[in-house]
Design a protein around this motif. Structure first.
Motif, PDB file in Angstrom:
ATOM      1  N   SER A  64       0.831  -1.208   0.000  1.00 19.73           N
ATOM      2  CA  SER A  64       0.000   0.000   0.000  1.00 19.73           C
ATOM      3  C   SER A  64       0.866   1.258   0.000  1.00 19.73           C
ATOM      4  CB  SER A  64      -0.919   0.016   1.225  1.00 19.73           C
ATOM      5  OG  SER A  64      -1.834  -1.045   1.165  1.00 19.73           O
ATOM      6  N   LEU A  65       1.916   1.238   0.817  1.00 19.80           N
ATOM      7  CA  LEU A  65       2.817   2.395   0.857  1.00 19.80           C
ATOM      8  C   LEU A  65       3.521   2.593  -0.479  1.00 19.80           C
ATOM      9  CD1 LEU A  65       4.335   1.901   4.417  1.00 19.80           C
ATOM     10  CD2 LEU A  65       2.940   3.829   3.666  1.00 19.80           C
ATOM     11  N   LEU A  66       3.926   1.502  -1.123  1.00 20.81           N
ATOM     12  CA  LEU A  66       4.583   1.604  -2.428  1.00 20.81           C
ATOM     13  C   LEU A  66       3.625   2.174  -3.477  1.00 20.81           C
ATOM     14  CD1 LEU A  66       6.632  -1.707  -2.551  1.00 20.81           C
ATOM     15  CD2 LEU A  66       7.514   0.612  -2.298  1.00 20.81           C
ATOM     16  N   ASP A  67       2.391   1.717  -3.445  1.00 15.71           N
ATOM     17  CA  ASP A  67       1.398   2.255  -4.390  1.00 15.71           C
ATOM     18  C   ASP A  67       1.175   3.745  -4.160  1.00 15.71           C
ATOM     19  OD1 ASP A  67       1.090  -0.182  -5.614  1.00 15.71           O
ATOM     20  OD2 ASP A  67      -0.785  -0.684  -4.584  1.00 15.71           O
ATOM     21  N   GLU A  68       1.044   4.128  -2.904  1.00 15.73           N
ATOM     22  CA  GLU A  68       0.857   5.555  -2.583  1.00 15.73           C
ATOM     23  C   GLU A  68       2.065   6.366  -3.046  1.00 15.73           C
ATOM     24  OE1 GLU A  68      -0.062   6.213   1.555  1.00 15.73           O
ATOM     25  OE2 GLU A  68      -1.512   4.567   1.553  1.00 15.73           O
ATOM     26  N   ALA A  69       3.264   5.846  -2.809  1.00 12.62           N
ATOM     27  CA  ALA A  69       4.487   6.564  -3.199  1.00 12.62           C
ATOM     28  C   ALA A  69       4.547   6.741  -4.708  1.00 12.62           C
ATOM     29  CB  ALA A  69       5.724   5.811  -2.693  1.00 12.62           C
ATOM     30  N   ARG A  70       4.172   5.716  -5.459  1.00 13.89           N
ATOM     31  CA  ARG A  70       4.167   5.824  -6.930  1.00 13.89           C
ATOM     32  C   ARG A  70       3.225   6.923  -7.398  1.00 13.89           C
ATOM     33  NH1 ARG A  70       3.377   0.212  -6.847  1.00 13.89           N
ATOM     34  NH2 ARG A  70       5.404  -0.760  -6.807  1.00 13.89           N
ATOM     35  N   VAL A  71       2.015   6.895  -6.857  1.00 11.30           N
ATOM     36  CA  VAL A  71       1.015   7.894  -7.258  1.00 11.30           C
ATOM     37  C   VAL A  71       1.489   9.297  -6.898  1.00 11.30           C
ATOM     38  CG1 VAL A  71      -1.331   8.716  -6.780  1.00 11.30           C
ATOM     39  CG2 VAL A  71      -0.923   6.282  -7.162  1.00 11.30           C
TER      40      VAL A  71
END
Length: 140
Positions: A64-71
């Motif tokens: 979830s953190l990786l997805d948020e960071a990408r966005v």
């Protein structure tokens, strides 16, 4: 009068000892299911989940953190992206995906040296699919 006190103490001691004895013995074993109960439970159909179910898969906190960071990186909010990646590193310091995303964010921030350092660190933990991406970020 004194006999009565001794008698009371002996009774209290007996109650306490029987309580301790009950606590010291383990739990009573559960008897196995009766054969007819297991037959009934095996006859109950298990509901099937359709393959095109609208239920979204549950992501791990790091994913979830990786997805948020990408966005956030794609939206140009690099400081928030780095904050998510720092949290992901604290949770999973041995996940190559975190170092890959960190390197990408450093590239976006204009820090190729930091990107190279992050990618090099990620090589310690990478799988074949991620190793190639990390190597490309070391010497662009």
């Amino acid at each position: 009068m004194e006999r009565r006190g001794i008698s009371m103490r002996m009774s209290l001691l007996a109650v306490v000892l029987s309580f301790l004895a009950a606590c010291a013995s383990g739990p009573t074993p559960v008897p196995p299911e009766a054969p007819e109960a297991s037959r009934r439970s095996s006859q109950v159909p298990t509901p099937a989940v359709p393959p095109d179910s609208s239920v979204a898969p549950v992501l791990s906190p790091v994913d979830s953190l990786l997805d948020e960071a990408r966005v956030l990186r794609e939206d140009g909010d690099l400081s928030a992206s780095f904050a998510r990646l720092e949290r992901a590193l604290r949770i999973a310091p041995q996940r190559a995906e975190v170092y890959l995303e960190l390197a990408r964010s450093h590239v976006a921030a204009g820090s190729p040296e930091r990107a190279s350092a992050s990618a090099t660190r990620g090589l310690l933990y990478c799988s074949p699919s991620i190793c190639e991406e990390l190597r490309r970020l070391i010497d662009p």
